[in-house]
Design an enzyme around this catalytic site. Structure first.
Site, mmCIF file in Angstrom:
data_model
loop_
_atom_site.group_PDB
_atom_site.id
_atom_site.type_symbol
_atom_site.label_atom_id
_atom_site.label_comp_id
_atom_site.label_asym_id
_atom_site.label_seq_id
_atom_site.Cartn_x
_atom_site.Cartn_y
_atom_site.Cartn_z
ATOM 1 N N GLU A 1 2.725 26.454 14.800
ATOM 2 C CA GLU A 1 2.462 27.673 14.029
ATOM 3 C C GLU A 1 2.584 27.429 12.525
ATOM 4 O O GLU A 1 3.547 26.809 12.065
ATOM 5 C CB GLU A 1 3.440 28.776 14.441
ATOM 6 C CG GLU A 1 3.247 30.078 13.686
ATOM 7 C CD GLU A 1 4.380 31.066 13.884
ATOM 8 O OE1 GLU A 1 4.527 31.958 13.028
ATOM 9 O OE2 GLU A 1 5.137 30.942 14.867
ATOM 10 N N ARG B 1 11.746 23.889 10.971
ATOM 11 C CA ARG B 1 12.604 25.074 11.096
ATOM 12 C C ARG B 1 13.785 24.947 10.142
ATOM 13 O O ARG B 1 14.787 24.313 10.446
ATOM 14 C CB ARG B 1 13.075 25.238 12.547
ATOM 15 C CG ARG B 1 13.659 26.618 12.856
ATOM 16 C CD ARG B 1 14.055 26.724 14.323
ATOM 17 N NE ARG B 1 12.909 26.578 15.197
ATOM 18 C CZ ARG B 1 12.084 27.572 15.548
ATOM 19 N NH1 ARG B 1 12.296 28.785 15.098
ATOM 20 N NH2 ARG B 1 11.067 27.346 16.363
ATOM 21 N N ARG C 1 5.429 23.989 6.125
ATOM 22 C CA ARG C 1 4.697 23.510 7.297
ATOM 23 C C ARG C 1 3.321 22.969 6.902
ATOM 24 O O ARG C 1 2.804 22.051 7.553
ATOM 25 C CB ARG C 1 4.573 24.627 8.335
ATOM 26 C CG ARG C 1 5.917 24.977 8.949
ATOM 27 C CD ARG C 1 5.803 25.848 10.178
ATOM 28 N NE ARG C 1 7.116 26.114 10.758
ATOM 29 C CZ ARG C 1 7.314 26.614 11.975
ATOM 30 N NH1 ARG C 1 6.277 26.913 12.738
ATOM 31 N NH2 ARG C 1 8.534 26.814 12.427
ATOM 32 N N ARG D 1 16.391 32.357 6.379
ATOM 33 C CA ARG D 1 16.594 32.788 7.760
ATOM 34 C C ARG D 1 17.751 32.018 8.379
ATOM 35 O O ARG D 1 17.816 30.787 8.279
ATOM 36 C CB ARG D 1 15.319 32.573 8.581
ATOM 37 C CG ARG D 1 14.129 33.354 8.025
ATOM 38 C CD ARG D 1 12.899 33.259 8.882
ATOM 39 N NE ARG D 1 11.784 33.957 8.238
ATOM 40 C CZ ARG D 1 10.559 34.048 8.738
ATOM 41 N NH1 ARG D 1 10.299 33.486 9.913
ATOM 42 N NH2 ARG D 1 9.615 34.699 8.083
ATOM 43 N N SER E 1 1.149 33.678 10.792
ATOM 44 C CA SER E 1 1.140 34.769 11.760
ATOM 45 C C SER E 1 0.657 36.018 11.038
ATOM 46 O O SER E 1 1.230 36.400 10.020
ATOM 47 C CB SER E 1 2.551 34.986 12.325
ATOM 48 O OG SER E 1 2.534 35.880 13.413
#
Length: 431
Positions: A356, A284, A397, A269, A359
């Site tokens: 987070e 991130r 994460r 990403r 999801s």
């Protein structure tokens, strides 16, 4: 892609619901849409009129010829009608294509049960599991803890730039163990089929799941060496893309539903628009690993499947004994393709917050309409499947959460019981 009949039935209601999403905006060029719809309706009415007139004239030609009379003038009129019908059909095809293009940038409608809110502050906590650990020392963050275990941001940056990481030794082994553990749970306990997918996909595949055309700047593009004209290809930002598109342009046997797929893959990403956010550590990154879950289901089963999928993600955190909470996302915080989403957030001690880690979303028929993924229903008609996706979990994460929640005062890491079999029985990681 939204069902265009929803717009034709009640455009104002659709726009009103869309505007509950983040930063209300004109997702749809309403004036252009309305103009195209007027022209489409006019063309269809005119087409029906011309077809009726042509049929009438054709009968007249037959009668004239039967009487031995000259039918050339009527035949010429029929020829003119044929030319107008052809031109109308071509224009109607162009209108339908432009309408489809307009709809490609319109997000999914939030489900009526989704809380309305402008941003993450409007999310609703559903439940919590576990109690954050009370440390007898000041907990260190994963960057400091990982430095002696082989977590190397400097080498990652030297090789690829910022937001890339190099791992070696104990931390690389722990990272691999987490991914293997997640795959084993999802396949052996939850019934997913393990897959290995391409990491590079074509443009139309990303259109199918909704990353393109709207989020092109968030993707890494691929240029193939030696090609005079490089194909439009991209690195996947999640294996949801390839797993979901594995049923594109198919009519599935209803007896084979649900289809449950999982894969461990890197995700790429560009993080466009996130400059300055979470620049320290693994939270991130431009490249990270994730175990993805995808379900392809009968429309009547999709919300049952969503709850199930959330439970499958929770199971990983519970087995690792990591405290977490579940949030129902509000309209302003949901992804483009989702109609309803639940996030799982794991406790991160050094930050003193939940972050987070998964999801899980129901997209209903939004993606399948773009992909033309269907099944034959009980009436023998083709019907769109519903698609769901969720992280089971984000590996990097989870690594952060394990390092920080299981740290000891001397900087060593106690290995969670569930992972010890994957690390040869090792109970403590040391640098």
């Amino acid at each position: 892609m939204l069902d265009i009949t929803l717009l034709r039935k009640d455009l104002d209601a659709v726009i009103g619901r869309l505007n509950t999403r983040k930063n209300p905006q004109a997702f749809l060029d309403v004036e252009r849409y309305a103009a195209l719809e007027r022209e489409r309706k006019g063309l269809q009415v005119r087409t029906e009129e011309l077809q009726g007139k042509r049929n009438s004239l054709s009968k007249q030609i037959g009668m004239l010829k039967g009487k031995g009379e000259d039918a050339s003038a009527v035949m010429a009129e029929v020829g003119g009608i044929a030319d107008e019908l052809k031109a109308g059909a071509e224009r109607l095809d162009a209108i339908q294509q432009e309408l489809a293009t307009l709809l490609m940038t319109v997000p999914n409608l939030p489900h009526e049960s989704v809380p309305v809110g402008n941003d993450e502050s409007g999310n609703v906590e559903v439940r919590r599991w576990g109690t954050p650990r009370a440390f007898e020392f000041t907990p260190r963050d994963h960057v400091d803890l990982g430095a002696t275990l082989g977590l190397d941001f400097e080498t990652g940056a030297k090789l690829s730039g910022s937001r890339f990481t190099f791992m070696r030794g104990p931390v690389a082994r722990l990272h691999r163990a987490l991914a293997q553990f997640m795959l084993d749970v999802q396949t052996e306990e939850h019934g997913y089929t393990e897959c290995y997918t391409p990491y590079i996909v074509n443009r139309e595949v990303l259109e199918g799941t909704g990353q393109l055309p709207k989020f092109k700047e968030d993707m890494f593009w691929v240029l193939r060496g030696g090609d005079d004209e490089a194909a439009e290809q991209y690195l996947i930002s999640t294996s949801e893309i390839s797993l979901t598109n594995s049923v594109r342009e198919q009519v599935l046997d209803v007896a084979n539903l649900p289809i449950k797929l999982t894969a461990h893959s890197p995700c790429f990403r560009s993080e466009a628009g996130s400059a300055g956010r979470d620049t320290r550590g693994l939270i991130r990154q431009h490249q990270f690993d994730k175990v993805e879950m995808v379900q392809i289901v009968h429309p009547e089963k999709s919300y049952e499947a969503l709850d199930e999928m959330v439970g499958h993600a929770e199971a990983i955190l519970q087995k690792l004994e990591l405290p977490y909470r579940v949030l129902a996302l509000c309209t302003g915080d949901m992804g483009f393709s989702a109609t309803k989403t639940f996030d799982l957030e794991v406790w991160v001690p050094a930050q003193g917050v939940y972050r987070e880690i998964s999801s899980c979303s129901n997209c209903e028929a939004f993606q399948s309409r773009r992909m033309q993924a269907r099944f034959k229903n009980a009436q023998g008609k083709n019907e769109l499947v519903h698609t769901l996706n969720g992280s089971g979990l984000a590996v990097g994460r989870t690594l952060v959460a394990v390092l920080e929640n299981y740290q000891n005062a001397d900087g060593s890491i106690t290995v969670p019981t569930a992972l010890r079999a994957y690390l040869g029985g090792l109970e403590v990681l040391r640098g």
